[in-house]
Scaffold this active site. Structure first.
Site, PDB file in Angstrom:
ATOM      1  N   HIS A 121      90.558  82.928  26.566  1.00 57.94           N
ATOM      2  CA  HIS A 121      91.522  84.034  26.450  1.00 57.94           C
ATOM      3  C   HIS A 121      91.712  84.400  24.989  1.00 57.94           C
ATOM      4  O   HIS A 121      91.188  83.733  24.109  1.00 57.94           O
ATOM      5  CB  HIS A 121      92.846  83.705  27.155  1.00 57.94           C
ATOM      6  CG  HIS A 121      93.639  82.595  26.542  1.00 57.94           C
ATOM      7  ND1 HIS A 121      93.212  81.292  26.501  1.00 57.94           N
ATOM      8  CD2 HIS A 121      94.874  82.602  25.948  1.00 57.94           C
ATOM      9  CE1 HIS A 121      94.141  80.538  25.923  1.00 57.94           C
ATOM     10  NE2 HIS A 121      95.149  81.305  25.564  1.00 57.94           N
ATOM     11  N   HIS A 157      94.222  84.568  22.762  1.00 58.54           N
ATOM     12  CA  HIS A 157      95.218  84.099  21.782  1.00 58.54           C
ATOM     13  C   HIS A 157      94.544  83.567  20.508  1.00 58.54           C
ATOM     14  O   HIS A 157      93.490  82.931  20.576  1.00 58.54           O
ATOM     15  CB  HIS A 157      96.118  83.025  22.411  1.00 58.54           C
ATOM     16  CG  HIS A 157      97.149  83.594  23.338  1.00 58.54           C
ATOM     17  ND1 HIS A 157      97.730  82.881  24.347  1.00 58.54           N
ATOM     18  CD2 HIS A 157      97.693  84.843  23.393  1.00 58.54           C
ATOM     19  CE1 HIS A 157      98.604  83.652  24.989  1.00 58.54           C
ATOM     20  NE2 HIS A 157      98.592  84.849  24.433  1.00 58.54           N
ATOM     21  N   ASP A 166      94.980  81.118  18.597  1.00 56.74           N
ATOM     22  CA  ASP A 166      94.641  79.693  18.503  1.00 56.74           C
ATOM     23  C   ASP A 166      93.491  79.313  19.436  1.00 56.74           C
ATOM     24  O   ASP A 166      93.189  78.135  19.611  1.00 56.74           O
ATOM     25  CB  ASP A 166      95.873  78.811  18.759  1.00 56.74           C
ATOM     26  CG  ASP A 166      96.484  79.003  20.129  1.00 56.74           C
ATOM     27  OD1 ASP A 166      96.449  80.136  20.646  1.00 56.74           O
ATOM     28  OD2 ASP A 166      97.006  78.016  20.693  1.00 56.74           O
ATOM     29  N   HIS A 167      92.822  80.312  20.017  1.00 61.88           N
ATOM     30  CA  HIS A 167      91.618  80.066  20.828  1.00 61.88           C
ATOM     31  C   HIS A 167      90.409  80.846  20.330  1.00 61.88           C
ATOM     32  O   HIS A 167      89.282  80.509  20.674  1.00 61.88           O
ATOM     33  CB  HIS A 167      91.899  80.386  22.305  1.00 61.88           C
ATOM     34  CG  HIS A 167      92.916  79.452  22.900  1.00 61.88           C
ATOM     35  ND1 HIS A 167      92.584  78.443  23.765  1.00 61.88           N
ATOM     36  CD2 HIS A 167      94.247  79.342  22.669  1.00 61.88           C
ATOM     37  CE1 HIS A 167      93.679  77.754  24.061  1.00 61.88           C
ATOM     38  NE2 HIS A 167      94.702  78.283  23.410  1.00 61.88           N
ATOM     39  N   HIS A 221      98.862  83.558  32.226  1.00 60.68           N
ATOM     40  CA  HIS A 221      99.159  83.211  30.827  1.00 60.68           C
ATOM     41  C   HIS A 221      98.790  84.430  29.976  1.00 60.68           C
ATOM     42  O   HIS A 221      99.571  84.875  29.137  1.00 60.68           O
ATOM     43  CB  HIS A 221      98.372  81.978  30.430  1.00 60.68           C
ATOM     44  CG  HIS A 221      98.549  81.569  28.996  1.00 60.68           C
ATOM     45  ND1 HIS A 221      99.728  81.070  28.508  1.00 60.68           N
ATOM     46  CD2 HIS A 221      97.693  81.602  27.945  1.00 60.68           C
ATOM     47  CE1 HIS A 221      99.595  80.814  27.209  1.00 60.68           C
ATOM     48  NE2 HIS A 221      98.374  81.131  26.845  1.00 60.68           N
ATOM     49  N   ASP A 270      94.523  77.742  28.522  1.00 58.47           N
ATOM     50  CA  ASP A 270      95.978  77.521  28.572  1.00 58.47           C
ATOM     51  C   ASP A 270      96.543  77.845  29.951  1.00 58.47           C
ATOM     52  O   ASP A 270      97.729  78.161  30.082  1.00 58.47           O
ATOM     53  CB  ASP A 270      96.689  78.396  27.528  1.00 58.47           C
ATOM     54  CG  ASP A 270      96.497  77.883  26.120  1.00 58.47           C
ATOM     55  OD1 ASP A 270      95.876  76.826  25.938  1.00 58.47           O
ATOM     56  OD2 ASP A 270      96.962  78.572  25.185  1.00 58.47           O
ATOM     57  N   HIS A 306      95.156  72.232  24.869  1.00 56.74           N
ATOM     58  CA  HIS A 306      96.167  71.582  24.030  1.00 56.74           C
ATOM     59  C   HIS A 306      96.415  70.141  24.440  1.00 56.74           C
ATOM     60  O   HIS A 306      96.292  69.797  25.623  1.00 56.74           O
ATOM     61  CB  HIS A 306      97.516  72.327  24.127  1.00 56.74           C
ATOM     62  CG  HIS A 306      97.525  73.670  23.495  1.00 56.74           C
ATOM     63  ND1 HIS A 306      97.882  73.867  22.175  1.00 56.74           N
ATOM     64  CD2 HIS A 306      97.223  74.897  23.984  1.00 56.74           C
ATOM     65  CE1 HIS A 306      97.815  75.166  21.892  1.00 56.74           C
ATOM     66  NE2 HIS A 306      97.412  75.816  22.971  1.00 56.74           N
TER      67      HIS A 306
END
Ligand SMILES: [Zn+2]
Length: 256
Positions: free
Chosen positions: A57, A59, A61-62, A115, A134, A172
């Protein structure tokens, strides 16, 4: 065909990027690189050359490492076709029912929105592993930023249809905190208390608690267990449907 080998790469505060590779075939994918530097160090340390980047996805942090890794290695970036505008450097957009192969290792694409609206999982059926980003965490699930409880319940239900032995790799290290919440809604689940003791021991030694398996998640993850009588009693929702129980569990975790 040998199974893909896996290495976790710790990124940012509590993210994992995952190296998935087959040395014989000369292929190495990284799933959800938050940042480039730790991934580059892990590749060098394991004498690997990056060929693919898989994104679950959009985001930051990905996908934060996408462009730097692509420019250094020429890696092909594969991500959700329905969210391609938000995936930096995407080369191949994939959708439900489709698949993408890293060397001879084929991944089926599962769309699992809520999400984010474009969230996907990569299910390597023959390798027995799924990358859930996530959406599904060990003993937890992602927050509902771009979808409602029925949508998330349907996404989780899709993952629950995978074989119990499927290894679960998520984005995570949230396992211990997730388990602390899980115990508040299902304190008498013996599989959960056993798992929490194991998780605490692993974290005390600084070890990753992943991968999990779908079988273990179905026994211990409260978000996959809305039909548990104990969870229903804890929430005061004995007669509600599964979506309502899931939604209340998610609401309580948001406020935990
Ligand atoms: Zn996310």
């Amino acid at each position: 065909m040998a199974k893909l080998e896996i290495q976790p790469v710790s990124c940012l505060r509590d993210n994992y990027a995952w190296l998935a590779y087959d040395r014989k075939e000369g292929v190495c994918a990284v799933v959800d690189p938050s940042e480039a530097e730790p991934v580059k160090r892990a590749l060098a340390g394991h004498h690997l050359r990056l060929t693919h980047i898989l994104n679950t996805h959009h985001h930051p942090d990905h996908v934060g490492g996408n462009l730097a890794l692509k420019s250094e290695f020429g890696a092909i970036i594969v991500g959700p076709g329905k969210d391609s505008a938000r995936i930096p450097g995407i080369d191949v957009g994939v959708v439900e029912g489709g698949s993408y192969a890293v060397g001879s290792h084929s991944a089926q694409v599962l769309e699992i929105p809520a999400h984010t609206r474009g969230h996907i999982a990569f299910w390597f059926e023959k390798d027995g592993m799924v990358f859930t980003g996530d959406t599904l965490f060990a003993m937890g699930c992602g927050r509902l930023f771009e979808g409602d409880p029925p949508t998330m319940w349907s996404s989780l239900s899709k993952l629950m249809r995978l074989p119990d032995v499927t290894e679960v790799y998520c984005g995570h290290e949230y396992t211990e905190a997730n388990g602390r919440f899980a115990i508040t809604v299902e304190p008498n689940n013996p599989a959960l208390t056993t798992r929490m003791a194991e998780v605490r021991a692993m974290r005390a030694e600084g070890r990753p608690t992943l991968p999990s398996t779908m079988g273990l998640e179905k026994k211990t993850n409260p978000f996959l267990r809305p039909d548990s009588p104990e969870i229903r009693r804890s929430l005061g929702l004995e007669a509600a449907d599964n979506v309502a129980v899931f939604a209340e569990t998610r609401r309580r975790k948001d406020n935990f």
